[in-house]
Scaffold this motif. Structure first.
Motif, PDB file in Angstrom:
ATOM      1  N   ARG A 279      24.400-111.020-117.778  1.00 50.89           N
ATOM      2  CA  ARG A 279      22.978-110.816-117.528  1.00 50.89           C
ATOM      3  C   ARG A 279      22.151-111.950-118.133  1.00 50.89           C
ATOM      4  O   ARG A 279      21.191-112.441-117.535  1.00 50.89           O
TER       5      ARG A 279
ATOM      6  N   ASP B 131      19.735-114.374-116.117  1.00 53.65           N
ATOM      7  CA  ASP B 131      18.326-114.508-116.490  1.00 53.65           C
ATOM      8  C   ASP B 131      17.958-115.973-116.691  1.00 53.65           C
ATOM      9  O   ASP B 131      16.890-116.419-116.264  1.00 53.65           O
TER      10      ASP B 131
ATOM     11  N   ARG C  53      15.346-118.292-114.603  1.00 53.89           N
ATOM     12  CA  ARG C  53      14.276-119.025-115.296  1.00 53.89           C
ATOM     13  C   ARG C  53      14.428-120.536-115.134  1.00 53.89           C
ATOM     14  O   ARG C  53      13.639-121.296-115.665  1.00 53.89           O
TER      15      ARG C  53
ATOM     16  N   ASP D 152      17.088-108.048-124.549  1.00 51.60           N
ATOM     17  CA  ASP D 152      16.054-107.279-123.871  1.00 51.60           C
ATOM     18  C   ASP D 152      15.381-106.322-124.853  1.00 51.60           C
ATOM     19  O   ASP D 152      15.149-105.155-124.558  1.00 51.60           O
TER      20      ASP D 152
END
Length: 196
Positions: free
Chosen positions: A12, A16, A20, A86
Motif C-alpha cells: 500500500r 501510495d 503521489r 495511515d
C-alpha cells in the motif's frame, strides 16, 4: 525488486508513493525510514503516542550517520512513518527542530581560478564551470544536452532538475566560451558532458 513476498502495508505504501508520483530514490528512502522505525518500535515497548517522539530522539543520538544527516533528512525519516501507517494523528506529536540557515561560502576569483585549473581535463573543467557558474547541481550538469544551450538569450535550459522541475539558468559569456571550447574538442552528439 526482489522475489520476496511484500507485506500488504508495504504494498500500500508503494502504491501510495506511486500515485503521489515520487521518484524511485524517494520511495526507497521512505521504505528504509519506515523499516528503521519499525525495527525501533519492535525493540521497545513504548506507548504509541510517545513512539514517534522517542524515535526522533533515537535518530538524533545515532552516531553512525546522524552527524552527517541534515535536519531535513531526519524530518523525512520521522514524518514518513505516520503517513505510511495511515495514522495522521501520530504526526501531531512530532517535534521538529528548525534547521539553521547559513550563508553559503562564496569563493574568491583566485580560488575559483585555482579550482578550475585543478580540473584533470577540459571535460571536467567544463562541468565544474557549468556547476559553479550557472549554479547547477551535479545531476543537472550531467543531464545537460547540447540543445539546452541558448546562446542568443544566454540561458541554459535545465530539464527535470530537483523536484523534476524545468528551469532556466543564466549563461555567462565566459561560461559560453568555455562550453564552446569543450564542444569543439569532444563534439558531443546529445549530452554535453557524456559519461559512462
Amino acid at each position: 525488486m526482489s522475489d520476496k513476498p511484500i507485506s500488504p502495508l508495504r504494498r500500500r505504501m508503494i502504491e501510495d508513493m506511486t500515485v503521489r508520483n515520487f521518484v524511485e530514490k524517494t520511495r526507497n528512502d521512505y521504505i528504509r525510514h519506515v523499516r528503521t522505525f519499525t525495527t525501533f518500535s519492535a525493540a521497545r515497548r513504548i506507548r504509541p503516542r510517545l513512539r514517534i517522539f522517542a524515535f526522533s530522539s533515537f535518530i538524533r543520538r545515532r552516531p553512525a550517520w546522524v552527524r552527517r544527516a541534515s535536519m531535513a533528512r531526519l524530518r523525512r525519516c520521522v514524518s514518513s512513518s505516520p503517513w505510511t501507517l495511515d495514522r495522521p494523528e501520530m504526526a501531531r506529536h512530532l517535534t521538529f527542530v528548525r534547521e539553521p540557515r547559513k550563508i553559503p561560502v562564496i569563493l574568491s576569483l583566485e580560488e575559483i581560478a585555482r579550482l578550475l585549473e585543478a580540473a584533470p581535463g577540459p571535460k571536467y573543467k567544463a562541468a565544474l564551470s557549468a556547476a559553479y557558474g550557472a549554479g547547477l547541481r551535479v545531476s543537472e550538469v550531467v543531464a545537460l544536452k547540447v540543445s539546452n544551450i541558448d546562446s542568443e538569450r544566454m540561458l541554459l535550459r535545465i530539464e527535470q532538475g530537483k523536484g523534476r522541475k524545468d528551469r532556466f539558468a543564466m549563461l555567462s559569456p565566459l561560461l559560453l566560451e568555455l562550453l564552446r571550447d569543450w564542444y569543439r574538442i569532444a563534439r558531443p552528439a546529445v549530452w554535453l558532458i557524456p559519461g559512462p
